[in-house]
Design a protein around this motif. Structure first.
Motif, mmCIF file in Angstrom:
data_model
loop_
_atom_site.group_PDB
_atom_site.id
_atom_site.type_symbol
_atom_site.label_atom_id
_atom_site.label_comp_id
_atom_site.label_asym_id
_atom_site.label_seq_id
_atom_site.Cartn_x
_atom_site.Cartn_y
_atom_site.Cartn_z
ATOM 1 N N MET A 179 -22.139 -66.882 -11.904
ATOM 2 C CA MET A 179 -21.397 -65.626 -11.713
ATOM 3 C C MET A 179 -19.896 -65.913 -11.649
ATOM 4 N N GLU A 180 -19.141 -65.181 -12.380
ATOM 5 C CA GLU A 180 -17.695 -65.359 -12.408
ATOM 6 C C GLU A 180 -17.033 -64.609 -11.249
ATOM 7 N N LYS A 181 -15.828 -65.010 -10.983
ATOM 8 C CA LYS A 181 -15.037 -64.335 -9.967
ATOM 9 C C LYS A 181 -14.573 -62.979 -10.501
ATOM 10 N N VAL A 182 -14.698 -61.940 -9.644
ATOM 11 C CA VAL A 182 -14.265 -60.601 -10.052
ATOM 12 C C VAL A 182 -12.745 -60.593 -10.183
ATOM 13 N N ASP A 183 -12.263 -60.105 -11.315
ATOM 14 C CA ASP A 183 -10.830 -60.084 -11.587
ATOM 15 C C ASP A 183 -10.431 -58.677 -12.002
ATOM 16 N N PHE A 184 -9.544 -58.051 -11.227
ATOM 17 C CA PHE A 184 -9.054 -56.721 -11.562
ATOM 18 C C PHE A 184 -7.733 -56.792 -12.336
ATOM 19 N N TYR A 185 -7.377 -57.981 -12.794
ATOM 20 C CA TYR A 185 -6.243 -58.202 -13.690
ATOM 21 C C TYR A 185 -4.907 -57.800 -13.062
ATOM 22 N N VAL A 186 -4.767 -58.046 -11.762
ATOM 23 C CA VAL A 186 -3.487 -57.809 -11.101
ATOM 24 C C VAL A 186 -2.917 -59.171 -10.712
ATOM 25 N N HIS A 187 -1.926 -59.626 -11.455
ATOM 26 C CA HIS A 187 -1.368 -60.958 -11.230
ATOM 27 C C HIS A 187 0.155 -60.871 -11.191
ATOM 28 N N TYR B 254 -17.923 -57.150 -15.563
ATOM 29 C CA TYR B 254 -17.672 -58.435 -16.210
ATOM 30 C C TYR B 254 -17.665 -59.588 -15.208
ATOM 31 N N GLY B 255 -17.331 -59.289 -13.950
ATOM 32 C CA GLY B 255 -17.251 -60.352 -12.967
ATOM 33 C C GLY B 255 -18.561 -60.672 -12.273
ATOM 34 N N LEU B 256 -19.457 -59.680 -12.142
ATOM 35 C CA LEU B 256 -20.668 -59.879 -11.361
ATOM 36 C C LEU B 256 -21.920 -60.148 -12.193
ATOM 37 N N LEU B 257 -21.906 -59.729 -13.459
ATOM 38 C CA LEU B 257 -23.089 -59.919 -14.289
ATOM 39 C C LEU B 257 -22.987 -61.204 -15.112
ATOM 40 N N PRO B 258 -24.090 -61.857 -15.362
ATOM 41 C CA PRO B 258 -24.064 -63.064 -16.205
ATOM 42 C C PRO B 258 -23.735 -62.717 -17.651
ATOM 43 N N TRP C 178 -24.031 -53.578 -24.574
ATOM 44 C CA TRP C 178 -23.957 -52.299 -23.862
ATOM 45 C C TRP C 178 -22.622 -51.989 -23.176
ATOM 46 N N PRO C 179 -21.802 -52.976 -22.739
ATOM 47 C CA PRO C 179 -20.505 -52.597 -22.156
ATOM 48 C C PRO C 179 -19.600 -51.825 -23.122
ATOM 49 N N ALA C 180 -19.872 -51.944 -24.422
ATOM 50 C CA ALA C 180 -19.063 -51.193 -25.392
ATOM 51 C C ALA C 180 -19.183 -49.695 -25.161
ATOM 52 N N ALA C 181 -20.382 -49.248 -24.738
ATOM 53 C CA ALA C 181 -20.572 -47.820 -24.466
ATOM 54 C C ALA C 181 -19.731 -47.387 -23.272
ATOM 55 N N LEU C 182 -19.646 -48.251 -22.264
ATOM 56 C CA LEU C 182 -18.810 -47.937 -21.103
ATOM 57 C C LEU C 182 -17.336 -47.895 -21.476
ATOM 58 N N HIS C 183 -16.915 -48.830 -22.329
ATOM 59 C CA HIS C 183 -15.534 -48.793 -22.805
ATOM 60 C C HIS C 183 -15.264 -47.491 -23.564
ATOM 61 N N GLY C 184 -16.250 -47.066 -24.336
ATOM 62 C CA GLY C 184 -16.088 -45.827 -25.085
ATOM 63 C C GLY C 184 -15.873 -44.637 -24.177
ATOM 64 N N TYR C 185 -16.575 -44.630 -23.037
ATOM 65 C CA TYR C 185 -16.425 -43.502 -22.115
ATOM 66 C C TYR C 185 -15.189 -43.669 -21.227
ATOM 67 N N LEU C 186 -15.063 -44.833 -20.570
ATOM 68 C CA LEU C 186 -14.008 -45.031 -19.580
ATOM 69 C C LEU C 186 -12.630 -45.169 -20.203
ATOM 70 N N ASP C 187 -12.544 -45.812 -21.358
ATOM 71 C CA ASP C 187 -11.244 -46.026 -21.989
ATOM 72 C C ASP C 187 -10.892 -44.921 -22.987
ATOM 73 N N VAL C 188 -11.849 -44.603 -23.869
ATOM 74 C CA VAL C 188 -11.543 -43.653 -24.940
ATOM 75 C C VAL C 188 -11.644 -42.207 -24.444
ATOM 76 N N PHE C 189 -12.835 -41.808 -23.991
ATOM 77 C CA PHE C 189 -13.030 -40.411 -23.591
ATOM 78 C C PHE C 189 -12.190 -40.053 -22.366
ATOM 79 N N ALA C 190 -12.370 -40.817 -21.272
ATOM 80 C CA ALA C 190 -11.627 -40.512 -20.045
ATOM 81 C C ALA C 190 -10.127 -40.708 -20.242
ATOM 82 N N GLY C 191 -9.738 -41.726 -21.014
ATOM 83 C CA GLY C 191 -8.323 -41.965 -21.250
ATOM 84 C C GLY C 191 -7.658 -40.845 -22.020
#
Length: 234
Positions: free
Chosen positions: A1-9, A187-191, A198-211
């Motif tokens: 499992m990777e470390k959760v990263d919210f990309y704030v650096h 991306y941080g908690l799942l192997p 399937w994350p592409a569908a989430l990107h489609g909703y969260l980034d494209v539709f909601a954005g």
């Protein structure tokens, strides 16, 4: 499992008027978005200058014309003939900036609008326009409205006015930040094997539709609030 990263650096630190100021992921991503928009504007300007005005537009120029006409008609329909010429450029730039920022997550960037330091200034600009246009076109009604239905409501009406930039900025910020955090958790908690496809569908909703929706809502509310403040009837 990777470390959760919210990309704030924080990349490096500057000293500004005796205070430490960090250049963060938001600054870098916003600079990339601005560079993309500037390059797009330069290319669009050259294409338009080279186009033959006596012939129907084709290809890229035709798309540009469609986008401009769509924005012009949207602003005209919401703000009327008096205000539309004054605000169509601003609304077009505002919508373009926000939607490109929101969609930047599709390309591995952290959306700048997931930072309240970006959405609040945009909302404050809108708030300043609301107040200025209200005083310019309807000064008497603007000040009278602060005391309606009677003078004891002055504090309530002032708070209501000040709530406008807060609600505008928080709506955009919270929606984009929630999507960024959800994708960071996934991306941080799942192997790796569980992240195929399937994350592409989430990107489609969260980034494209909601954005796109949040960019539209911000631009629409800006037009509605400014129009209502002026009380102009076209």
């Amino acid at each position: 499992m990777e470390k959760v990263d919210f990309y704030v650096h924080g990349y490096f630190k500057l000293n500004f008027l005796g205070a430490d100021v960090y250049i963060t992921t938001t600054h870098v991503c916003l600079a990339i978005v601005m560079a993309i928009l500037i390059i797009f504007a330069i290319v669009a300007n050259r294409k338009i200058k080279k186009a033959d005005p006596t012939k129907p537009p084709k290809g890229f120029v035709n798309i540009l014309e469609l986008l401009v006409e769509t924005v012009d008609n949207l602003v005209l329909g919401n703000m009327g003939k008096t205000l539309a010429p004054r605000f169509k450029n601003y609304i077009g730039v505002l919508f373009t900036l926000i939607i490109v920022c929101n969609l930047s997550g599709l390309f591995g960037l952290r959306p700048p609008t997931a930072d309240y330091g970006v959405t609040l200034p945009l909302a404050l600009i809108t708030f300043a326009m609301i107040q200025y246009q209200g005083v310019k076109w309807n000064a008497k009604g603007k000040f009278k409205g602060l005391f309606e239905p009677f003078f004891l409501f002055l504090p309530v009406n002032i708070i209501s006015e000040l709530a406008t930039p807060v609600s505008l900025s928080l709506r955009l910020f919270a929606n984009i930040l929630s999507g960024t955090m959800m994708m960071g958790l996934i991306y941080g908690l799942l192997p790796k094997l569980a992240l195929i496809g399937w994350p592409a569908a989430l990107h489609g909703y969260l980034d494209v539709f909601a954005g796109a929706l949040q960019a539209y809502v911000f631009a629409m509310l800006t037009m509605v609030f400014v129009k209502n403040a002026t009380e102009l009837e076209d």
